[in-house]
Structures are given as C-alpha cells and as structure tokens.
Design a protein around this motif. Structure first.
Motif, PDB file in Angstrom:
ATOM      1  N   THR A   4      16.645  13.483  75.535  1.00  0.00           N
ATOM      2  CA  THR A   4      17.688  13.547  76.555  1.00  0.00           C
ATOM      3  C   THR A   4      18.308  14.940  76.604  1.00  0.00           C
ATOM      4  O   THR A   4      18.592  15.545  75.578  1.00  0.00           O
ATOM      5  N   LEU A  24      23.712  12.873  88.348  1.00  0.00           N
ATOM      6  CA  LEU A  24      22.850  13.328  87.261  1.00  0.00           C
ATOM      7  C   LEU A  24      22.686  12.256  86.186  1.00  0.00           C
ATOM      8  O   LEU A  24      21.636  12.162  85.550  1.00  0.00           O
ATOM      9  N   GLU A  27      19.715   9.843  86.173  1.00  0.00           N
ATOM     10  CA  GLU A  27      18.412  10.254  85.656  1.00  0.00           C
ATOM     11  C   GLU A  27      18.291   9.815  84.197  1.00  0.00           C
ATOM     12  O   GLU A  27      19.201  10.063  83.394  1.00  0.00           O
ATOM     13  N   ASP A  29      16.706  10.926  81.691  1.00  0.00           N
ATOM     14  CA  ASP A  29      16.615  11.955  80.655  1.00  0.00           C
ATOM     15  C   ASP A  29      17.794  12.926  80.670  1.00  0.00           C
ATOM     16  O   ASP A  29      17.781  13.929  79.968  1.00  0.00           O
ATOM     17  N   ARG A 112      17.738  15.053  93.620  1.00  0.00           N
ATOM     18  CA  ARG A 112      16.467  15.093  92.882  1.00  0.00           C
ATOM     19  C   ARG A 112      16.085  16.536  92.543  1.00  0.00           C
ATOM     20  O   ARG A 112      15.593  16.825  91.446  1.00  0.00           O
ATOM     21  N   ALA A 115      18.365  17.805  89.719  1.00  0.00           N
ATOM     22  CA  ALA A 115      17.924  17.292  88.421  1.00  0.00           C
ATOM     23  C   ALA A 115      16.694  18.047  87.941  1.00  0.00           C
ATOM     24  O   ALA A 115      16.571  18.379  86.755  1.00  0.00           O
ATOM     25  N   ASP A 116      15.797  18.341  88.866  1.00  0.00           N
ATOM     26  CA  ASP A 116      14.598  19.091  88.502  1.00  0.00           C
ATOM     27  C   ASP A 116      14.961  20.514  88.075  1.00  0.00           C
ATOM     28  O   ASP A 116      14.362  21.062  87.138  1.00  0.00           O
ATOM     29  N   ARG A 119      16.089  20.435  84.533  1.00  0.00           N
ATOM     30  CA  ARG A 119      14.948  20.313  83.609  1.00  0.00           C
ATOM     31  C   ARG A 119      14.210  21.638  83.457  1.00  0.00           C
ATOM     32  O   ARG A 119      13.795  22.013  82.352  1.00  0.00           O
TER      33      ARG A 119
END
Length: 206
Positions: A4, A24, A27, A29, A112, A115-116, A119
């Motif tokens: 996470t 967020l 999501e 993770d 989305r 969030a990407d 990451r």
C-alpha cells in the motif's frame, strides 16, 4: 495491506482535500495517512505519518507548496512529491521541479489518472501535465530580477509608488525604475498589466 502507498494530502480547501482523500482511498493500493491545510504543517505531519507520496497544493497559508516540497525533500528524502494544483502556471511548474517535486498535475485530472500519477511518482518516475510542460518550455524562465519580482508582488495589492517604496524600504525612484523595467520585460501596457501577466505565468510565487 502489503504494498500500500501511504499518502499525505496538503490543501487549504477542506472540500477539495476531502474529495481527493475520498477518491484516492477508493483505490485498493492507496491509503491517506495524513491531511493538512497549511504548507508549514507538511513536514511535521510527514515526520509523524511517514508517507510515501505527498500531494501538495501550491497556494497555501503558512508556506507555499513549492517551499514545502523543498523542505520535505530535506526532512524526509524518501518521500516523493506530487504537486496537485488548480493553478497550472508555467512558473509554478518550473519552481516545483527545481524544488525537487517528482510530478505536477492540475486538479481537474480524472481520478483514475491522478491515482496512476501517484503510482508512477512512487515508482520513481516523473509525471508532468503535458500541456503545461509544453507551455513551460515555450515560456522559458522568468525574465524578472529578484527585486523586480518583489516590487511586482507588492504592487498586487495596489497602492501608490510612495506606498510601495515605504513598504519595500526603497526610494520612490528605485521603485519606479523596477516597475518600468518589469513592464518592459513582460511586454505589459502598465503596472497593473505587468502584475497580471507575471501572475498568470506563475512568476510571483513567494
């Protein structure tokens, strides 16, 4: 949860901060471990919560997001920084990257994609809004000197040359010279136009 990504959110608008946290947190993770409303609260909160990624707004009370990014880089070098702001200004992007930010996106980025971006930043990649990146390259760095920037920043609130001079502890002639130079460098029509243009490019942050 193993793997996470721990997040810190810094935004002075409670509704925006809450919405980001809610989106967020959907999501699997991503988990929000700290939320702050001031730039000068970023480092203390980060030292307590040990986030992997800090999402910082630019314009906040106490300390702007660019300065907070620089401070966080010193205090917690392993924490990545993603600037998420309403103000997609070339000068802000340039300053943020110089301060050690790993990414810069605007707040209307779809959830989305945001969030990407988190990451990718966490993975060590650099994420920058492509339109803003192109505009920043086209605009170039601020042409203003440090003193001209200070004079224009002070002039945002209006006031006569005499009032500006008193505030800045400069002579009226020096203030006029700096204003004239700033007007010329920005291609502005007058003082107010120079302030507007410099503000739109993000050159008056501070």
């Amino acid at each position: 949860m193993t793997g996470t990504i721990r997040l810190l959110l810094a935004d002075d608008q409670a509704l925006v901060r809450g919405a980001l946290a809610a989106l967020l947190s959907l999501e699997p993770d991503l988990t929000v471990v700290a939320e702050v409303s001031r730039g000068d609260e970023v480092v203390p909160a980060a030292l307590r919560s040990r986030p992997d990624v800090a999402l910082l707004d630019v314009e906040m009370p106490g300390m702007d997001g660019v300065a907070a990014a620089a401070a966080l880089r010193v205090a917690l070098p392993d924490c990545r920084v993603l600037v998420v702001t309403t103000f997609g200004r070339p000068g802000y992007l340039r300053r943020a990257m110089e301060a050690g930010a790993n990414g810069f996106v605007v707040k209307d980025t779809p959830a989305r994609q945001l969030a990407d971006a988190v990451r990718r930043v966490h993975a060590g990649l650099r994420v920058v809004d492509p339109t803003l990146a192109a505009e920043t390259l086209a605009t170039g760095p601020s042409p203003l000197t440090e003193r001209e920037t200070e004079v224009l920043r002070t002039a945002r609130g209006g006031g006569t040359v005499a009032e500006l001079a008193a505030t800045l502890h400069l002579s009226e002639g020096t203030v006029r010279n700096h204003l004239s130079s700033a007007i010329g460098k920005t291609g502005a029509r007058n003082r107010a136009d120079a302030v507007r243009l410099a503000e739109s490019h993000g050159w008056l942050l501070g």
